[in-house]
Design an enzyme around this catalytic site. Structure first.
Site, mmCIF file in Angstrom:
data_model
loop_
_atom_site.group_PDB
_atom_site.id
_atom_site.type_symbol
_atom_site.label_atom_id
_atom_site.label_comp_id
_atom_site.label_asym_id
_atom_site.label_seq_id
_atom_site.Cartn_x
_atom_site.Cartn_y
_atom_site.Cartn_z
ATOM 1 N N THR A 1 65.196 34.796 7.866
ATOM 2 C CA THR A 1 66.030 35.563 8.332
ATOM 3 C C THR A 1 66.529 34.936 9.565
ATOM 4 O O THR A 1 65.671 34.597 10.524
ATOM 5 C CB THR A 1 65.619 37.171 8.724
ATOM 6 O OG1 THR A 1 65.174 37.646 7.490
ATOM 7 C CG2 THR A 1 66.555 37.960 9.416
ATOM 8 N N CYS B 1 57.100 17.349 28.711
ATOM 9 C CA CYS B 1 56.051 17.469 27.737
ATOM 10 C C CYS B 1 54.748 16.750 28.235
ATOM 11 O O CYS B 1 53.539 16.893 27.811
ATOM 12 C CB CYS B 1 56.432 17.101 26.623
ATOM 13 S SG CYS B 1 57.954 17.426 26.181
#
Ligand SMILES: *Cc1c(COP(=O)(O)O)cnc(C)c1O
Length: 380
Positions: free
Chosen positions: A234, A321
């Site tokens: 969805t 990161c």
């Protein structure tokens, strides 16, 4: 607080939040249902798809939405690899890619693919000659980023795409840093292109992938028929609406934002250069106007970041990161910097909400922090 880390992520634009809000509250229907209530959610998604496609000069059926930049890069690389493994098992990328490109490539190596990592020059620009020489019969994909997240250096992707086209190899580009900062046009020969909403004042957790019509790729997520059967689940309706709004806001104000940020970057660079032993990493012209990566001799970036944080200034060492780990940046090492200068590198990445006052204050605090750290290291 002074936020100078826009290449890591950006604040959500208030106008973007405003258009997202209905889809988080009253317009909650599942776009796959049949009643009219759900048709409104479906229409919001399709309007967003048309808008994003138009801004990169693509067809609407060539754009799919994902959960972010990392998923877009994974889908591009693993999706093409899985679909073409009977044609060939060789992929080419560069040494300066984001981990969301390098690690899918490493994963594919562990399953029997061969990956060539091409070099960059001292300015951080990929070697096109090496790219051309590396392409062989088994090559199915070349992935070269558009703008590097650590240095801002813009890569010659049009030329790279041309080489790939001549050789009949697909070309993917990670345009996650350039999207929303400079105009994108997929008609320059790119076959697959990744974007992420949160790098241009849109929401986190939403990305887009352009896939040229006719190119098949194997989905990574199997389930329902969403996103043209390429990405099941969805849809993140609010995220999709937000990405589209943020992207059109960015595209409608390129000139204005570029002028504002360029002025601030010049001011910052001038201020930093008053410090002894400063070296700018990257290319003097082919660089995103918002990014400034510098090595500060005899200063450990990690210690500098902590000092600046105490003063409310947010910047990065290498990529976001990598912060927390003291490994030097793979991008700067690939550019030929010593380990020492790589560990002394900090990245300033500016954005539309920064002001001249932010920059003056940053320069003042930075000078003090640098001389403090140098005193400690010389007395130690
Ligand atoms: C931020 C970034 C990514 C990862 O995007 P996410 O949306 O955080 O998953 C990939 N490539 C580049 C160049 C980036 O700057």
């Amino acid at each position: 607080m002074i936020y100078l880390d826009y290449n890591a992520t950006t604040p959500l634009d208030k106008d973007v939040l405003r258009v997202m809000q209905p889809y988080l509250t009253k317009e909650y229907a599942n776009p796959a249902s049949i009643y009219r209530f759900s048709q409104r959610a479906l229409k919001a998604i399709e309007d967003a798809r048309f808008s994003v496609a138009r801004l990169i000069h693509a067809g609407h059926e060539e754009v799919i939405f994902t959960s972010g930049g990392t998923e877009s890069n994974n889908l591009a690389i693993k999706g093409i690899a899985l679909n073409n493994k009977n044609k060939g098992r060789h992929i080419i990328t560069s040494k300066i890619e984001h981990d969301s490109v390098l690690n899918p490539c490493k994963f594919l190596e562990s399953t029997g693919f061969e990956v060539t990592y091409i070099n960059v020059d001292n300015y951080g620009v990929v070697d096109l000659e090496e790219l051309e020489k590396s392409i062989k019969k088994e090559t199915i994909l070349v992935s070269i980023m558009h703008a590097n997240n650590e240095t801002g250096v813009i890569q010659p992707i049009e030329e790279a795409a041309k080489i790939c086209k001549t050789k009949g190899v697909l070309f993917h580009t990670d345009a996650i840093q350039s999207a929303g900062k400079i105009p994108l046009d997929v008609n320059t020969g790119v076959d697959i292109l990744s974007m992420a909403g949160h790098k241009f004042c849109g929401p986190k957790g939403i990305g887009a992938l352009y896939v040229r019509k006719g190119i098949e790729l194997c989905p990574l997520i199997h389930g329902g028929h969403q996103e043209l059967d390429r990405r099941a689940g969805t849809e993140n309706v609010a995220g999709i609406v937000g990405l589209s709004k943020a992207f059109s806001l960015a595209n409608s104000s390129f000139k204005k934002t570029q002028k504002h940020i360029t002025e601030l970057r010049i001011l910052l660079e001038r201020g930093l250069k008053e410090i002894d032993g400063i070296k700018v990493n990257g290319h003097s012209r082919k660089t995103l106007y918002n990014t400034l990566n510098v090595s500060i001799e005899n200063v450990e970036a990690a210690s500098l970041l902590v000092k600046l944080d105490l003063e409310g200034i947010c910047i990065s060492a290498g990529s976001a990161c990598k912060s927390g780990s003291s490994e030097p940046s793979h991008v700067l090492l690939a550019m030929g910097l010593s380990r020492e200068l790589s560990k002394a590198a900090v990245r300033f990445s500016l954005g539309k909400y920064n002001t001249e006052k932010d920059i003056h204050k940053t320069i003042r605090i930075l000078k003090k922090a640098v001389s403090g750290l140098r005193k400690i290291s010389s007395s130690g």
